[in-house]
Write an enzyme that holds these catalytic residues in place. Structure first.
Site, PDB file in Angstrom:
ATOM      1  N   PHE A  53       0.702  -1.382   0.149  1.00 52.01           N
ATOM      2  CA  PHE A  53       0.176   0.096  -0.093  1.00 52.01           C
ATOM      3  C   PHE A  53       0.971   1.330   0.029  1.00 52.01           C
ATOM      4  O   PHE A  53       0.402   2.323   0.622  1.00 52.01           O
ATOM      5  CB  PHE A  53      -0.942  -0.054   1.193  1.00 52.01           C
ATOM      6  CG  PHE A  53      -1.861  -1.264   1.418  1.00 52.01           C
ATOM      7  CD1 PHE A  53      -2.570  -1.665   0.283  1.00 52.01           C
ATOM      8  CD2 PHE A  53      -1.509  -2.006   2.537  1.00 52.01           C
ATOM      9  CE1 PHE A  53      -3.407  -2.870   0.387  1.00 52.01           C
ATOM     10  CE2 PHE A  53      -2.289  -3.310   2.608  1.00 52.01           C
ATOM     11  CZ  PHE A  53      -3.273  -3.520   1.325  1.00 52.01           C
ATOM     12  N   ARG A  54       2.020   1.215  -0.645  1.00 54.21           N
ATOM     13  CA  ARG A  54       2.916   2.174  -0.700  1.00 54.21           C
ATOM     14  C   ARG A  54       3.501   2.727   0.679  1.00 54.21           C
ATOM     15  O   ARG A  54       4.009   3.880   1.003  1.00 54.21           O
ATOM     16  CB  ARG A  54       2.221   3.377  -1.395  1.00 54.21           C
ATOM     17  CG  ARG A  54       1.809   3.144  -2.879  1.00 54.21           C
ATOM     18  CD  ARG A  54       2.620   3.958  -3.827  1.00 54.21           C
ATOM     19  NE  ARG A  54       2.201   3.296  -5.068  1.00 54.21           N
ATOM     20  CZ  ARG A  54       3.318   2.907  -6.044  1.00 54.21           C
ATOM     21  NH1 ARG A  54       4.272   3.181  -5.967  1.00 54.21           N
ATOM     22  NH2 ARG A  54       2.615   2.176  -7.264  1.00 54.21           N
ATOM     23  N   LEU A  55       3.337   1.922   1.771  1.00 53.49           N
ATOM     24  CA  LEU A  55       3.807   2.200   3.005  1.00 53.49           C
ATOM     25  C   LEU A  55       5.158   1.560   3.064  1.00 53.49           C
ATOM     26  O   LEU A  55       5.484   0.475   3.695  1.00 53.49           O
ATOM     27  CB  LEU A  55       2.775   1.767   4.136  1.00 53.49           C
ATOM     28  CG  LEU A  55       1.493   2.296   4.095  1.00 53.49           C
ATOM     29  CD1 LEU A  55       0.554   1.696   5.152  1.00 53.49           C
ATOM     30  CD2 LEU A  55       1.853   3.852   4.398  1.00 53.49           C
TER      31      LEU A  55
END
Ligand SMILES: Cc1cc2nc3c(=O)[nH]c(=O)nc-3n(C[C@H](O)[C@H](O)[C@H](O)COP(=O)(O)O)c2cc1C
Length: 197
Positions: free
Chosen positions: A173-175
């Site tokens: 999640f782009r984390l």
């Protein structure tokens, strides 16, 4: 990657590079090198990491090229590795200076004859009127140096000494996982802090 408060980034960098050597289709040691001109204008290009000496990142080039003029004027640079196959990035910022003649000589000697002739033949970053002119230069240096080829004094290595190191790896999640390391007073000991991605 587990975070420890104090780490040495070099073994971690070498681990990531050796993993990239197994997965990248070519040139896992390719890095984007940014330099800055006296007037503050940046420029960037790809070069190859050829060695890490005492934590300094070494690459070789023509000392009269655009990048070299900028390095010799400002002593500053930044490097970025991106390994697509691993989705990892490493960034460094630091000061750059020439390596010793001995280090450049040793590396130059290890290069193929063609690459050694190429170093003599290319007035890197200067205008070239035709490909033919370059090929004529190659022929001339082939004839001039049938055996031993000395290293041109306008060609050699530079080393970037990092004052900042960043490791980034892909997260869901782009984390992404992102750590920035800064050197402490003690040799090979850097503080590592996690940053928002
Ligand atoms: C994969 C790759 C590796 C390269 N490696 C080097 C290198 O190690 N040294 C070098 O001088 N140029 C290398 N080049 C060429 C540079 O990107 C650049 O075109 C050249 O050094 C001139 O840059 P400058 O005019 O900014 O000085 C490489 C290019 C590519 C695409």
């Amino acid at each position: 990657m587990e975070l420890e408060a104090i780490i040495d980034p070099i073994p971690l960098f070498k681990k990531w590079l050796s993993e990239a050597e197994k997965t990248e289709p070519r040139d896992p040691n390719a890095m984007q090198l940014a330099t800055v001109a006296k007037n503050g204008m940046p420029s960037v290009r790809t070069v190859l990491l050829k060695d890490i000496i005492n934590g300094n990142f070494v690459f070789y080039t023509n000392y009269e090229s655009r990048k070299s003029n900028e390095i010799l004027d400002t002593s500053k640079g930044a490097i970025c590795f991106y390994w697509k196959s691993l989705n990892r990035q490493v960034r460094l910022v630091g000061s750059i200076k020439k390596v010793s003649d001995e280090i450049s000589d040793n590396y130059y000697k290890s290069r193929s004859r063609g690459s050694r002739i190429g170093a003599w033949s290319s007035k890197q970053s200067r205008e070239l009127d035709s490909r033919n002119t370059l090929m004529e230069e190659v022929k001339a240096f082939e004839a001039k140096y049938p055996n031993n080829i000395p290293r041109p004094n306008f060609w050699g290595g530079f080393a970037l000494t990092p004052i900042e190191f960043e490791f980034w790896e892909d997260g869901d999640f782009r984390l992404h996982n992102r750590f920035i390391l800064k050197p402490t007073e003690k040799k090979n000991q850097w503080t590592a802090k996690r940053y928002y991605p």
